[in-house]
Design a protein around this motif. Structure first.
Motif, PDB file in Angstrom:
ATOM      1  N   UNK A   1      -0.311  97.496 -22.208  1.00  0.00           N
ATOM      2  CA  UNK A   1       0.692  97.440 -23.272  1.00  0.00           C
ATOM      3  C   UNK A   1       0.119  97.120 -24.639  1.00  0.00           C
ATOM      4  N   UNK A   2       0.999  96.642 -25.513  1.00  0.00           N
ATOM      5  CA  UNK A   2       0.614  96.350 -26.893  1.00  0.00           C
ATOM      6  C   UNK A   2       0.828  94.867 -27.196  1.00  0.00           C
ATOM      7  N   UNK A   3      -0.233  94.223 -27.640  1.00  0.00           N
ATOM      8  CA  UNK A   3      -0.149  92.834 -28.088  1.00  0.00           C
ATOM      9  C   UNK A   3       0.819  92.819 -29.267  1.00  0.00           C
ATOM     10  N   UNK A   4       1.780  91.937 -29.360  1.00  0.00           N
ATOM     11  CA  UNK A   4       1.944  90.659 -28.694  1.00  0.00           C
ATOM     12  C   UNK A   4       3.038  90.604 -27.638  1.00  0.00           C
ATOM     13  N   UNK A   5       3.424  91.699 -27.035  1.00  0.00           N
ATOM     14  CA  UNK A   5       4.502  91.668 -26.040  1.00  0.00           C
ATOM     15  C   UNK A   5       4.085  90.842 -24.825  1.00  0.00           C
ATOM     16  N   UNK A   6       4.998  90.026 -24.323  1.00  0.00           N
ATOM     17  CA  UNK A   6       4.723  89.266 -23.106  1.00  0.00           C
ATOM     18  C   UNK A   6       4.384  90.256 -21.997  1.00  0.00           C
ATOM     19  N   UNK A   7       3.292  89.983 -21.287  1.00  0.00           N
ATOM     20  CA  UNK A   7       2.816  90.879 -20.240  1.00  0.00           C
ATOM     21  C   UNK A   7       1.729  91.822 -20.715  1.00  0.00           C
ATOM     22  N   UNK A   8       1.612  92.014 -22.033  1.00  0.00           N
ATOM     23  CA  UNK A   8       0.522  92.848 -22.536  1.00  0.00           C
ATOM     24  C   UNK A   8      -0.783  92.091 -22.349  1.00  0.00           C
ATOM     25  N   UNK A   9      -1.899  92.815 -22.384  1.00  0.00           N
ATOM     26  CA  UNK A   9      -3.176  92.170 -22.098  1.00  0.00           C
ATOM     27  C   UNK A   9      -4.344  92.901 -22.725  1.00  0.00           C
ATOM     28  N   UNK A  10      -5.386  92.144 -22.938  1.00  0.00           N
ATOM     29  CA  UNK A  10      -6.723  92.666 -23.187  1.00  0.00           C
ATOM     30  C   UNK A  10      -7.549  92.120 -22.034  1.00  0.00           C
ATOM     31  N   UNK A  11      -8.665  92.736 -21.690  1.00  0.00           N
ATOM     32  CA  UNK A  11      -9.422  92.231 -20.546  1.00  0.00           C
ATOM     33  C   UNK A  11      -9.739  90.743 -20.672  1.00  0.00           C
ATOM     34  N   UNK A  12      -9.300  89.989 -19.673  1.00  0.00           N
ATOM     35  CA  UNK A  12      -9.537  88.558 -19.636  1.00  0.00           C
ATOM     36  C   UNK A  12      -8.377  87.710 -20.121  1.00  0.00           C
ATOM     37  N   UNK A  13      -7.425  88.302 -20.859  1.00  0.00           N
ATOM     38  CA  UNK A  13      -6.327  87.533 -21.437  1.00  0.00           C
ATOM     39  C   UNK A  13      -5.023  88.313 -21.386  1.00  0.00           C
ATOM     40  N   UNK A  14      -3.957  87.685 -20.868  1.00  0.00           N
ATOM     41  CA  UNK A  14      -2.622  88.283 -20.866  1.00  0.00           C
ATOM     42  C   UNK A  14      -1.707  87.421 -21.720  1.00  0.00           C
ATOM     43  N   UNK A  15      -0.795  88.047 -22.435  1.00  0.00           N
ATOM     44  CA  UNK A  15       0.181  87.317 -23.238  1.00  0.00           C
ATOM     45  C   UNK A  15       1.218  86.727 -22.287  1.00  0.00           C
ATOM     46  N   UNK A  16       1.352  85.402 -22.320  1.00  0.00           N
ATOM     47  CA  UNK A  16       2.312  84.723 -21.453  1.00  0.00           C
ATOM     48  C   UNK A  16       3.507  84.184 -22.223  1.00  0.00           C
ATOM     49  N   UNK A  17       3.363  84.022 -23.534  1.00  0.00           N
ATOM     50  CA  UNK A  17       4.467  83.525 -24.349  1.00  0.00           C
ATOM     51  C   UNK A  17       4.231  83.948 -25.795  1.00  0.00           C
ATOM     52  N   UNK A  18       5.326  84.279 -26.480  1.00  0.00           N
ATOM     53  CA  UNK A  18       5.219  84.635 -27.890  1.00  0.00           C
ATOM     54  C   UNK A  18       6.474  84.177 -28.617  1.00  0.00           C
ATOM     55  N   UNK A  19       6.270  83.578 -29.765  1.00  0.00           N
ATOM     56  CA  UNK A  19       7.339  83.266 -30.703  1.00  0.00           C
ATOM     57  C   UNK A  19       6.920  84.008 -31.972  1.00  0.00           C
TER      58      UNK A  19
ATOM     59  N   UNK B   1      -3.700  78.971 -26.859  1.00  0.00           N
ATOM     60  CA  UNK B   1      -2.444  78.971 -27.619  1.00  0.00           C
ATOM     61  C   UNK B   1      -2.791  78.980 -29.097  1.00  0.00           C
ATOM     62  N   UNK B   2      -2.316  80.013 -29.791  1.00  0.00           N
ATOM     63  CA  UNK B   2      -2.549  80.186 -31.222  1.00  0.00           C
ATOM     64  C   UNK B   2      -1.247  79.929 -31.958  1.00  0.00           C
ATOM     65  N   UNK B   3      -1.312  79.110 -32.992  1.00  0.00           N
ATOM     66  CA  UNK B   3      -0.124  78.725 -33.739  1.00  0.00           C
ATOM     67  C   UNK B   3      -0.341  78.976 -35.222  1.00  0.00           C
ATOM     68  N   UNK B   4       0.654  79.578 -35.846  1.00  0.00           N
ATOM     69  CA  UNK B   4       0.629  79.817 -37.289  1.00  0.00           C
ATOM     70  C   UNK B   4       1.689  78.914 -37.913  1.00  0.00           C
ATOM     71  N   UNK B   5       1.271  78.118 -38.892  1.00  0.00           N
ATOM     72  CA  UNK B   5       2.191  77.223 -39.595  1.00  0.00           C
ATOM     73  C   UNK B   5       2.094  77.461 -41.093  1.00  0.00           C
ATOM     74  N   UNK B   6       3.207  77.277 -41.765  1.00  0.00           N
ATOM     75  CA  UNK B   6       3.186  77.355 -43.224  1.00  0.00           C
ATOM     76  C   UNK B   6       2.389  76.177 -43.761  1.00  0.00           C
TER      77      UNK B   6
END
Length: 128
Positions: free
Chosen positions: A32-50, A69-74
């Motif tokens: 699939x396409x990052x950042x959809x839950x379930x999408x993946x690159x080898x070694x890493x799958x998206x498990x949660x997205x806000x 877990x990557x977080x973007x803050x103002x």
């Protein structure tokens, strides 16, 4: 910053295919396409997205189970991107792998380069 993060994931997390096969990385192929839950690159799958706020990736292989877990803050100067990693290294082989990856400092260097690359991408002027 969010767009730079999403665009950077495939290349920034890319590891050589022979290495991924050797360690038994799961997921083993893009999905699939990052950042959809379930999408993946080898070694890493998206498990949660806000959207525009946080992205959680997880995976495992023969020697470890891990999460990023990557977080973007103002922030006053724009945006602040942070990364939190956690991992388990079961068994004797996991212990040895942890020595190679964590205790050697390699994980810290790789994570720092990953974040710096995203920051560089975010600082580029948008394409026309």
């Amino acid at each position: 910053m969010w767009e730079a993060l999403i665009q950077s994931i495939p290349a920034a997390l890319a590891l050589p295919s022979p290495y991924l096969r050797l360690i038994g990385a799961d997921p083993g192929a893009p999905v699939g396409a990052i950042p959809a839950v379930g999408s993946a690159v080898p070694g890493f799958a998206v498990t949660d997205v806000v959207p525009s706020r946080s992205l959680t990736l997880a995976g495992h292989h023969h020697f470890s189970r891990y999460e990023l877990r990557l977080t973007v803050e103002r922030a006053p100067a724009g945006a602040l991107l942070s990364a939190h990693t956690s991992a388990e290294f079961p068994g004797f082989l996991g212990w040895g792998y942890r020595l190679l990856v964590i205790r050697s400092g390699a994980h810290r260097v790789i994570t720092r380069r990953f974040l710096e690359g995203i920051a560089r991408r975010a600082a580029r002027p948008p394409r026309a």
